[in-house]
Design a protein around this motif. Structure first.
Motif, PDB file in Angstrom:
ATOM      1  N   ASP A 232       9.283 -39.544  17.043  1.00 32.78           N
ATOM      2  CA  ASP A 232       8.305 -39.190  16.013  1.00 32.78           C
ATOM      3  C   ASP A 232       7.007 -39.976  16.168  1.00 32.78           C
ATOM      4  OD1 ASP A 232       9.890 -37.316  14.771  1.00 32.78           O
ATOM      5  OD2 ASP A 232      10.683 -38.701  13.270  1.00 32.78           O
ATOM      6  N   SER A 233       7.089 -41.153  16.775  1.00 32.20           N
ATOM      7  CA  SER A 233       5.917 -42.021  16.922  1.00 32.20           C
ATOM      8  C   SER A 233       5.006 -41.603  18.074  1.00 32.20           C
ATOM      9  CB  SER A 233       6.366 -43.466  17.128  1.00 32.20           C
ATOM     10  OG  SER A 233       7.255 -43.558  18.235  1.00 32.20           O
ATOM     11  N   ALA A 234       5.411 -40.616  18.869  1.00 30.80           N
ATOM     12  CA  ALA A 234       4.584 -40.162  19.986  1.00 30.80           C
ATOM     13  C   ALA A 234       3.338 -39.439  19.470  1.00 30.80           C
ATOM     14  CB  ALA A 234       5.393 -39.236  20.889  1.00 30.80           C
ATOM     15  N   VAL A 235       2.341 -39.319  20.337  1.00 29.23           N
ATOM     16  CA  VAL A 235       1.128 -38.595  19.951  1.00 29.23           C
ATOM     17  C   VAL A 235       1.480 -37.126  19.721  1.00 29.23           C
ATOM     18  CG1 VAL A 235      -0.396 -40.177  21.166  1.00 29.23           C
ATOM     19  CG2 VAL A 235       0.479 -38.161  22.356  1.00 29.23           C
ATOM     20  N   GLU A 236       0.690 -36.458  18.903  1.00 24.87           N
ATOM     21  CA  GLU A 236       1.007 -35.082  18.496  1.00 24.87           C
ATOM     22  C   GLU A 236       1.129 -34.149  19.694  1.00 24.87           C
ATOM     23  OE1 GLU A 236      -0.606 -31.539  15.524  1.00 24.87           O
ATOM     24  OE2 GLU A 236      -1.768 -33.388  15.795  1.00 24.87           O
ATOM     25  N   ASP A 237       0.296 -34.336  20.713  1.00 33.00           N
ATOM     26  CA  ASP A 237       0.340 -33.479  21.887  1.00 33.00           C
ATOM     27  C   ASP A 237       1.728 -33.471  22.530  1.00 33.00           C
ATOM     28  OD1 ASP A 237      -0.661 -31.938  24.152  1.00 33.00           O
ATOM     29  OD2 ASP A 237      -0.513 -33.814  25.272  1.00 33.00           O
ATOM     30  N   LEU A 238       2.415 -34.611  22.485  1.00 40.36           N
ATOM     31  CA  LEU A 238       3.763 -34.694  23.045  1.00 40.36           C
ATOM     32  C   LEU A 238       4.807 -34.191  22.057  1.00 40.36           C
ATOM     33  CD1 LEU A 238       3.594 -38.154  24.846  1.00 40.36           C
ATOM     34  CD2 LEU A 238       3.538 -35.887  25.886  1.00 40.36           C
ATOM     35  N   ARG A 239       4.654 -34.525  20.795  1.00 39.95           N
ATOM     36  CA  ARG A 239       5.646 -34.127  19.802  1.00 39.95           C
ATOM     37  C   ARG A 239       5.816 -32.615  19.743  1.00 39.95           C
ATOM     38  NH1 ARG A 239       2.886 -37.590  16.368  1.00 39.95           N
ATOM     39  NH2 ARG A 239       2.343 -35.843  14.995  1.00 39.95           N
ATOM     40  N   VAL A 240       4.708 -31.889  19.820  1.00 40.91           N
ATOM     41  CA  VAL A 240       4.788 -30.439  19.637  1.00 40.91           C
ATOM     42  C   VAL A 240       5.433 -29.731  20.824  1.00 40.91           C
ATOM     43  CG1 VAL A 240       2.792 -30.409  18.105  1.00 40.91           C
ATOM     44  CG2 VAL A 240       2.457 -30.064  20.562  1.00 40.91           C
ATOM     45  N   ARG A 241       5.634 -30.432  21.915  1.00 39.39           N
ATOM     46  CA  ARG A 241       6.262 -29.803  23.084  1.00 39.39           C
ATOM     47  C   ARG A 241       7.777 -29.698  22.948  1.00 39.39           C
ATOM     48  NH1 ARG A 241       3.140 -31.936  28.529  1.00 39.39           N
ATOM     49  NH2 ARG A 241       1.096 -32.339  27.587  1.00 39.39           N
ATOM     50  N   PHE A 242       8.361 -30.451  22.009  1.00 39.77           N
ATOM     51  CA  PHE A 242       9.818 -30.520  21.922  1.00 39.77           C
ATOM     52  C   PHE A 242      10.274 -30.242  20.488  1.00 39.77           C
ATOM     53  CE2 PHE A 242       8.463 -33.140  25.441  1.00 39.77           C
ATOM     54  CZ  PHE A 242       9.320 -32.736  26.460  1.00 39.77           C
ATOM     55  N   SER A 243      11.322 -29.438  20.365  1.00 45.97           N
ATOM     56  CA  SER A 243      11.846 -29.121  19.042  1.00 45.97           C
ATOM     57  C   SER A 243      12.703 -30.252  18.488  1.00 45.97           C
ATOM     58  CB  SER A 243      12.664 -27.832  19.089  1.00 45.97           C
ATOM     59  OG  SER A 243      13.725 -27.930  20.031  1.00 45.97           O
ATOM     60  N   ASN A 244      13.318 -31.053  19.384  1.00 45.29           N
ATOM     61  CA  ASN A 244      14.133 -32.184  18.941  1.00 45.29           C
ATOM     62  C   ASN A 244      13.270 -33.437  18.864  1.00 45.29           C
ATOM     63  OD1 ASN A 244      16.523 -30.671  18.907  1.00 45.29           O
ATOM     64  ND2 ASN A 244      16.921 -31.083  21.069  1.00 45.29           N
ATOM     65  N   ARG A 245      13.155 -33.999  17.657  1.00 43.95           N
ATOM     66  CA  ARG A 245      12.389 -35.235  17.472  1.00 43.95           C
ATOM     67  C   ARG A 245      13.189 -36.165  16.570  1.00 43.95           C
ATOM     68  NH1 ARG A 245       8.608 -31.134  17.204  1.00 43.95           N
ATOM     69  NH2 ARG A 245       8.710 -31.053  14.936  1.00 43.95           N
ATOM     70  N   CYS A 246      12.980 -37.477  16.759  1.00 49.02           N
ATOM     71  CA  CYS A 246      13.734 -38.433  15.949  1.00 49.02           C
ATOM     72  C   CYS A 246      12.897 -39.673  15.682  1.00 49.02           C
ATOM     73  CB  CYS A 246      15.051 -38.827  16.638  1.00 49.02           C
ATOM     74  SG  CYS A 246      14.845 -39.716  18.199  1.00 49.02           S
ATOM     75  N   ARG A 247      13.280 -40.389  14.647  1.00 50.60           N
ATOM     76  CA  ARG A 247      12.615 -41.646  14.294  1.00 50.60           C
ATOM     77  C   ARG A 247      13.196 -42.807  15.093  1.00 50.60           C
ATOM     78  NH1 ARG A 247      13.689 -45.556  10.507  1.00 50.60           N
ATOM     79  NH2 ARG A 247      15.512 -44.376   9.860  1.00 50.60           N
ATOM     80  N   GLU A 248      14.529 -42.800  15.296  1.00 52.72           N
ATOM     81  CA  GLU A 248      15.211 -43.840  16.063  1.00 52.72           C
ATOM     82  C   GLU A 248      16.266 -43.191  16.945  1.00 52.72           C
ATOM     83  OE1 GLU A 248      16.957 -46.588  13.366  1.00 52.72           O
ATOM     84  OE2 GLU A 248      15.047 -47.511  12.782  1.00 52.72           O
ATOM     85  N   VAL A 249      16.461 -43.751  18.141  1.00 52.12           N
ATOM     86  CA  VAL A 249      17.476 -43.234  19.055  1.00 52.12           C
ATOM     87  C   VAL A 249      18.869 -43.368  18.440  1.00 52.12           C
ATOM     88  CG1 VAL A 249      18.587 -43.583  21.310  1.00 52.12           C
ATOM     89  CG2 VAL A 249      16.076 -43.647  21.112  1.00 52.12           C
ATOM     90  N   ALA A 250      19.118 -44.492  17.767  1.00 53.67           N
ATOM     91  CA  ALA A 250      20.459 -44.761  17.232  1.00 53.67           C
ATOM     92  C   ALA A 250      20.913 -43.679  16.270  1.00 53.67           C
ATOM     93  CB  ALA A 250      20.493 -46.130  16.547  1.00 53.67           C
ATOM     94  N   GLU A 251      19.974 -43.118  15.498  1.00 53.97           N
ATOM     95  CA  GLU A 251      20.383 -42.119  14.502  1.00 53.97           C
ATOM     96  C   GLU A 251      20.899 -40.847  15.187  1.00 53.97           C
ATOM     97  OE1 GLU A 251      16.053 -40.010  13.483  1.00 53.97           O
ATOM     98  OE2 GLU A 251      16.819 -41.650  12.212  1.00 53.97           O
ATOM     99  N   VAL A 252      20.437 -40.558  16.389  1.00 52.98           N
ATOM    100  CA  VAL A 252      20.955 -39.414  17.142  1.00 52.98           C
ATOM    101  C   VAL A 252      22.272 -39.771  17.809  1.00 52.98           C
ATOM    102  CG1 VAL A 252      20.479 -37.748  18.986  1.00 52.98           C
ATOM    103  CG2 VAL A 252      18.601 -38.594  17.543  1.00 52.98           C
TER     104      VAL A 252
END
Length: 256
Positions: A232-252
């Motif tokens: 989620d902390s990535a720049v918007e240009d990168l975030r919008v390329r992927f449907s799966n996003r997360c705040r922390e790796v551990a939560e996934v």
């Protein structure tokens, strides 16, 4: 079915300036290993630096190092599963171009040693003590005694002008990737190259890989993985390329 998890480190596992891997990650690595799922740190960092970060599990996981240019299997030390060397004369010429830029340092990577031609001695302390690399000072790039797998420009506060000076020419010869706020890396390989070679060595299909990243140098790995996650902390240009996003790796990881 997931058999391998490949995760970037800085900005992905290390968030908000953290310098130590969260303890829950080690717990999840142990738990997932018992389920037959292998974890692999995937970073622009050096092998020795990654082993220190992942000390509790370092002998049991593979490492994708130097943005995919060197891949190590589990062990102490683990076997080199692949190494992608840069053309020597071109790599040395790139180093000289970096050294010619005011206020910019060059870091030359071998398989497990960082070679520095420091203008400012502070860069030696930064790479050795803060980043945790094995380091050697040399008078000139030509003195590197092994294959060169990565050349990096350390350019704090000068990223855009450094990219403008180097990428138009050297981006045609090597893969150029921004790796953090102050590092511009050049390799012949990328994290996708390293992931392919690791999966081939372990007989794991790319569709069986879950990958996490937050920056442009993670894209080749994320685009190959069957289940990619962008932070989620990535720049918007990168975030919008992927449907799966997360705040922390551990939560996934908890959901696997």
């Amino acid at each position: 079915m997931i058999r391998l998890i490949a995760s970037d480190i800085d900005g992905t596992l290390l968030l908000n300036g953290a310098t130590e891997i969260p303890q829950e990650i080690f717990y999840q690595i142990d738990r997932l290993e018992r389920k037959g799922i292998l974890f692999c740190p995937a970073s622009g960092r050096q092998y020795s630096s990654l082993r220190k970060l992942f000390a509790p599990v370092a002998d049991r996981v593979p490492f994708l190092c130097e943005n995919g240019a060197v891949v190590y299997g589990p062990g102490n030390p683990g076997p080199v599963l692949s190494k992608t060397a840069m053309g020597r004369s071109l790599a040395e010429e790139l180093c000289r171009d970096i050294l010619a830029l005011p206020g910019v340092e060059v870091l030359i990577s071998g398989a497990n040693t960082s070679y520095l031609c420091p203008k400012d001695p502070a860069v030696v302390e930064l790479v050795h003590y803060f980043v945790g690399n094995n380091t050697t000072q040399i008078p000139a790039p030509e003195e590197v005694p092994e294959d060169i797998v990565k050349v990096s420009a350390y350019c704090p506060g000068r990223m855009e002008e450094t990219k403008s000076a180097l990428v138009p020419r050297w981006g045609e010869q090597f893969r150029a990737a921004v790796a953090g706020a102050a590092w511009l890396d050049f390799t012949l390989a990328d994290k996708g190259t390293g992931l392919r070679q690791l999966c081939r060595a372990l007989d794991i299909g790319l569709e069986e890989v879950m990958a996490f990243g937050d920056n442009y140098n993670d894209l080749p790995m994320l685009e190959l993985a069957g289940r990619p996650w962008m932070m989620d902390s990535a720049v918007e240009d990168l975030r919008v390329r992927f449907s799966n996003r997360c705040r922390e790796v551990a939560e996934v990881l908890r959901t696997l």
